[in-house]
Design a protein around this motif. Structure first.
Motif, short mmCIF file in Angstrom:
data_model
loop_
_atom_site.label_atom_id
_atom_site.label_comp_id
_atom_site.label_asym_id
_atom_site.label_seq_id
_atom_site.Cartn_x
_atom_site.Cartn_y
_atom_site.Cartn_z
N TYR A 36 1.24 -1.23 0.02
CA TYR A 36 0.34 -0.01 -0.37
C TYR A 36 0.95 1.43 -0.20
N ARG A 37 2.12 1.24 0.92
CA ARG A 37 2.85 2.07 1.05
C ARG A 37 3.42 2.73 -0.75
N ASN A 38 3.19 2.02 -1.92
CA ASN A 38 3.82 2.26 -3.29
C ASN A 38 3.18 2.90 -3.79
N ILE A 39 1.80 2.79 -3.41
CA ILE A 39 0.67 3.42 -4.76
C ILE A 39 1.26 5.38 -4.71
N PRO A 40 1.50 4.93 -5.74
CA PRO A 40 1.99 6.81 -6.20
C PRO A 40 1.07 8.04 -6.10
N TRP A 41 1.30 8.73 -6.05
CA TRP A 41 0.53 10.21 -5.82
C TRP A 41 -0.11 10.83 -7.08
N ASP A 42 -1.30 10.73 -7.11
CA ASP A 42 -2.17 11.51 -8.39
C ASP A 42 -1.22 12.22 -8.10
N ASP A 43 -0.49 12.47 -9.56
CA ASP A 43 -0.14 13.98 -9.89
C ASP A 43 -0.40 14.48 -10.49
N GLU A 44 -1.64 14.46 -11.69
CA GLU A 44 -1.96 14.95 -13.09
C GLU A 44 -2.67 16.86 -11.95
N PRO A 45 -2.82 17.21 -13.44
CA PRO A 45 -3.05 18.62 -13.25
C PRO A 45 -5.08 18.08 -12.98
N THR A 46 -5.56 19.25 -12.39
CA THR A 46 -7.22 19.32 -12.21
C THR A 46 -7.59 19.70 -13.42
N THR A 47 -7.93 19.08 -14.17
CA THR A 47 -9.17 20.13 -15.45
C THR A 47 -9.83 20.62 -15.05
N GLN A 48 -10.36 21.49 -16.51
CA GLN A 48 -11.50 22.06 -15.48
C GLN A 48 -12.44 21.30 -15.94
#
Length: 78
Positions: A36-48
């Motif tokens: 569970y500790r290896n789940i990547p953080w969602d770093d995609e930009p927030t779209t309109q």
């Protein structure tokens, strides 16, 4: 974003009593399973489109159309 254990403790103190079993289950699984500790953080930009969907969801919740978090967790676990 750095999160301290103190910050997590403050968040836990704000939870209603009926949310504690859900939080405890999540934290126990996170602590026990290193995957569970290896789940990547969602770093995609927030779209309109994302912002529009969030606004729609908030309006839906204010109309009482939301789903209780406990019901979602129950569905996922059963």
């Amino acid at each position: 974003m750095a999160v301290s254990k103190d910050h997590l403790n403050k968040l836990i103190q704000q939870l209603p009593d009926d949310a504690l079993p859900i939080a405890a289950d999540f934290l126990e699984k996170l602590a026990a399973n290193s995957n569970y500790r290896n789940i990547p953080w969602d770093d995609e930009p927030t779209t309109q489109e994302d912002l529009n969907d969030i606004a729609k969801a908030k309006k839906s919740i204010t109309r009482g159309e939301g789903i209780k978090f406990k019901d979602v967790i129950d569905d996922l676990l059963n």
